[in-house]
Design a protein around this motif. Structure first.
Motif, short mmCIF file in Angstrom:
data_model
loop_
_atom_site.label_atom_id
_atom_site.label_comp_id
_atom_site.label_asym_id
_atom_site.label_seq_id
_atom_site.Cartn_x
_atom_site.Cartn_y
_atom_site.Cartn_z
N ALA A 42 0.82 -1.21 0.00
CA ALA A 42 0.00 0.00 0.00
C ALA A 42 0.86 1.27 0.00
O ALA A 42 0.61 2.17 -0.80
CB ALA A 42 -0.97 -0.01 1.18
N PRO A 43 1.87 1.39 0.87
CA PRO A 43 2.71 2.60 0.80
C PRO A 43 3.43 2.75 -0.54
O PRO A 43 3.56 3.86 -1.06
CB PRO A 43 3.72 2.42 1.93
N ALA A 44 3.86 1.65 -1.13
CA ALA A 44 4.54 1.74 -2.42
C ALA A 44 3.58 2.18 -3.52
O ALA A 44 3.94 3.00 -4.37
CB ALA A 44 5.15 0.39 -2.77
N CYS A 66 1.18 15.88 -0.07
CA CYS A 66 2.17 14.83 0.17
C CYS A 66 2.82 15.01 1.54
O CYS A 66 3.02 14.04 2.27
CB CYS A 66 3.24 14.83 -0.91
N ALA A 67 3.16 16.24 1.86
CA ALA A 67 3.80 16.51 3.16
C ALA A 67 2.85 16.18 4.31
O ALA A 67 3.25 15.57 5.31
CB ALA A 67 4.24 17.96 3.23
N ALA A 68 1.58 16.55 4.16
CA ALA A 68 0.60 16.25 5.22
C ALA A 68 0.40 14.75 5.36
O ALA A 68 0.38 14.22 6.48
CB ALA A 68 -0.73 16.94 4.91
N GLY A 69 0.26 14.06 4.24
CA GLY A 69 0.09 12.60 4.30
C GLY A 69 1.31 11.91 4.88
O GLY A 69 1.19 10.97 5.65
N PHE A 70 2.49 12.39 4.52
CA PHE A 70 3.72 11.81 5.04
C PHE A 70 3.82 12.01 6.55
O PHE A 70 4.17 11.08 7.29
CB PHE A 70 4.93 12.43 4.35
N ALA A 71 3.48 13.20 7.02
CA ALA A 71 3.55 13.49 8.45
C ALA A 71 2.58 12.61 9.23
O ALA A 71 2.92 12.07 10.29
CB ALA A 71 3.25 14.97 8.71
N THR A 73 1.41 9.70 8.26
CA THR A 73 1.88 8.31 8.19
C THR A 73 3.00 8.06 9.18
O THR A 73 3.04 7.00 9.82
CB THR A 73 2.36 7.99 6.76
N LEU A 74 3.89 9.02 9.33
CA LEU A 74 4.96 8.85 10.31
C LEU A 74 4.41 8.74 11.73
O LEU A 74 4.91 7.96 12.54
CB LEU A 74 5.94 10.03 10.25
N ARG A 75 3.37 9.51 12.00
CA ARG A 75 2.82 9.51 13.35
C ARG A 75 1.93 8.30 13.64
O ARG A 75 2.01 7.71 14.70
CB ARG A 75 2.03 10.80 13.57
N ARG A 77 1.33 5.51 11.36
CA ARG A 77 1.68 4.28 10.65
C ARG A 77 0.46 3.65 9.98
O ARG A 77 0.32 2.44 9.90
CB ARG A 77 2.31 3.25 11.59
N ASN A 78 -0.45 4.51 9.49
CA ASN A 78 -1.67 4.03 8.86
C ASN A 78 -1.86 4.75 7.53
O ASN A 78 -1.96 5.98 7.48
CB ASN A 78 -2.86 4.29 9.78
N VAL A 79 -1.93 4.00 6.44
CA VAL A 79 -2.05 4.57 5.11
C VAL A 79 -3.41 5.24 4.91
O VAL A 79 -3.51 6.27 4.25
CB VAL A 79 -1.82 3.49 4.04
N VAL A 80 -4.45 4.68 5.50
CA VAL A 80 -5.78 5.27 5.37
C VAL A 80 -5.80 6.66 5.98
O VAL A 80 -6.39 7.60 5.42
CB VAL A 80 -6.85 4.35 6.01
N HIS A 81 -5.15 6.84 7.12
CA HIS A 81 -5.08 8.17 7.73
C HIS A 81 -4.34 9.15 6.83
O HIS A 81 -4.69 10.33 6.77
CB HIS A 81 -4.41 8.10 9.10
N ALA A 82 -3.33 8.67 6.13
CA ALA A 82 -2.60 9.53 5.20
C ALA A 82 -3.52 10.03 4.10
O ALA A 82 -3.46 11.21 3.72
CB ALA A 82 -1.41 8.78 4.62
#
Length: 99
Positions: A42-44, A66-71, A73-75, A77-82
Protein backbone atom coordinates in the motif's frame (compact mmCIF):
# COMPACT_ATOMS: atom_id res chain seq x y z
CA UNK A 1 -22.36 -1.84 -25.98
CA UNK A 2 -19.40 -3.90 -27.16
CA UNK A 3 -17.05 -1.76 -25.07
CA UNK A 4 -19.04 -2.46 -21.91
CA UNK A 5 -19.03 -6.18 -22.66
CA UNK A 6 -15.23 -6.10 -22.91
CA UNK A 7 -14.93 -4.10 -19.68
CA UNK A 8 -17.26 -6.52 -17.88
CA UNK A 9 -15.40 -9.57 -19.23
CA UNK A 10 -12.04 -8.17 -18.10
CA UNK A 11 -13.44 -7.28 -14.67
CA UNK A 12 -14.90 -10.76 -14.17
CA UNK A 13 -11.70 -12.40 -15.44
CA UNK A 14 -9.41 -10.48 -13.12
CA UNK A 15 -11.75 -11.08 -10.20
CA UNK A 16 -11.74 -14.83 -10.86
CA UNK A 17 -7.94 -14.88 -11.09
CA UNK A 18 -7.57 -13.06 -7.77
CA UNK A 19 -10.28 -15.13 -6.07
CA UNK A 20 -8.74 -18.40 -7.25
CA UNK A 21 -5.37 -17.46 -5.79
CA UNK A 22 -6.97 -16.55 -2.48
CA UNK A 23 -9.02 -19.73 -2.36
CA UNK A 24 -6.05 -21.94 -3.17
CA UNK A 25 -3.97 -20.36 -0.41
CA UNK A 26 -6.75 -19.93 2.16
CA UNK A 27 -5.98 -23.10 4.08
CA UNK A 28 -2.31 -22.29 4.54
CA UNK A 29 -0.72 -19.39 6.32
CA UNK A 30 1.69 -17.41 4.16
CA UNK A 31 5.36 -17.32 5.09
CA UNK A 32 6.51 -14.48 7.33
CA UNK A 33 8.58 -12.97 4.52
CA UNK A 34 5.49 -12.69 2.30
CA UNK A 35 3.45 -11.07 5.08
CA UNK A 36 6.24 -8.58 5.81
CA UNK A 37 6.53 -7.57 2.17
CA UNK A 38 2.76 -7.43 1.65
CA UNK A 39 2.58 -4.73 4.32
CA UNK A 40 4.70 -2.53 2.04
CA UNK A 41 2.41 -2.78 -0.98
CA UNK A 42 0.00 0.00 0.00
CA UNK A 43 2.71 2.60 0.80
CA UNK A 44 4.54 1.74 -2.42
CA UNK A 45 1.36 2.08 -4.49
CA UNK A 46 0.56 5.43 -2.88
CA UNK A 47 4.09 6.67 -3.48
CA UNK A 48 3.87 5.67 -7.14
CA UNK A 49 0.53 7.47 -7.53
CA UNK A 50 1.83 10.61 -5.84
CA UNK A 51 5.00 10.70 -7.91
CA UNK A 52 3.09 10.24 -11.15
CA UNK A 53 0.54 12.90 -10.16
CA UNK A 54 3.31 15.26 -9.14
CA UNK A 55 5.12 14.71 -12.43
CA UNK A 56 2.09 15.84 -14.42
CA UNK A 57 0.96 18.67 -12.17
CA UNK A 58 3.83 19.74 -9.95
CA UNK A 59 2.45 22.43 -7.76
CA UNK A 60 2.18 23.58 -4.22
CA UNK A 61 -1.14 21.80 -3.47
CA UNK A 62 0.32 18.41 -4.37
CA UNK A 63 3.46 19.08 -2.35
CA UNK A 64 1.40 20.19 0.67
CA UNK A 65 -0.84 17.13 0.40
CA UNK A 66 2.17 14.83 0.17
CA UNK A 67 3.80 16.51 3.16
CA UNK A 68 0.60 16.25 5.22
CA UNK A 69 0.09 12.60 4.30
CA UNK A 70 3.72 11.81 5.04
CA UNK A 71 3.55 13.49 8.45
CA UNK A 72 0.38 11.59 9.37
CA UNK A 73 1.88 8.31 8.19
CA UNK A 74 4.96 8.85 10.31
CA UNK A 75 2.82 9.51 13.35
CA UNK A 76 0.07 6.90 12.95
CA UNK A 77 1.68 4.28 10.65
CA UNK A 78 -1.67 4.03 8.86
CA UNK A 79 -2.05 4.57 5.11
CA UNK A 80 -5.78 5.27 5.37
CA UNK A 81 -5.08 8.17 7.73
CA UNK A 82 -2.60 9.53 5.20
CA UNK A 83 -5.32 9.56 2.55
CA UNK A 84 -7.86 11.10 4.91
CA UNK A 85 -5.49 13.98 5.64
CA UNK A 86 -3.46 14.30 2.44
CA UNK A 87 -6.28 14.52 -0.08
CA UNK A 88 -8.25 17.20 1.78
CA UNK A 89 -5.00 19.14 2.21
CA UNK A 90 -4.62 19.17 -1.59
CA UNK A 91 -8.24 20.22 -2.06
CA UNK A 92 -8.00 23.04 0.50
CA UNK A 93 -4.75 24.30 -1.02
CA UNK A 94 -6.38 24.28 -4.47
CA UNK A 95 -9.48 26.06 -3.12
CA UNK A 96 -7.25 28.74 -1.59
CA UNK A 97 -5.66 29.27 -4.97
CA UNK A 98 -2.19 28.10 -3.99
CA UNK A 99 -1.75 26.04 -7.12
Amino acid sequence: MKLWAVILAVAVGTYLIRASLLLLRSRRTPPAAVVARAALVAPAALAALLVSAGAHAPGLPVVLGCAAGFAVTLRTRNVVHALLVGLPAVWVAQALGLG
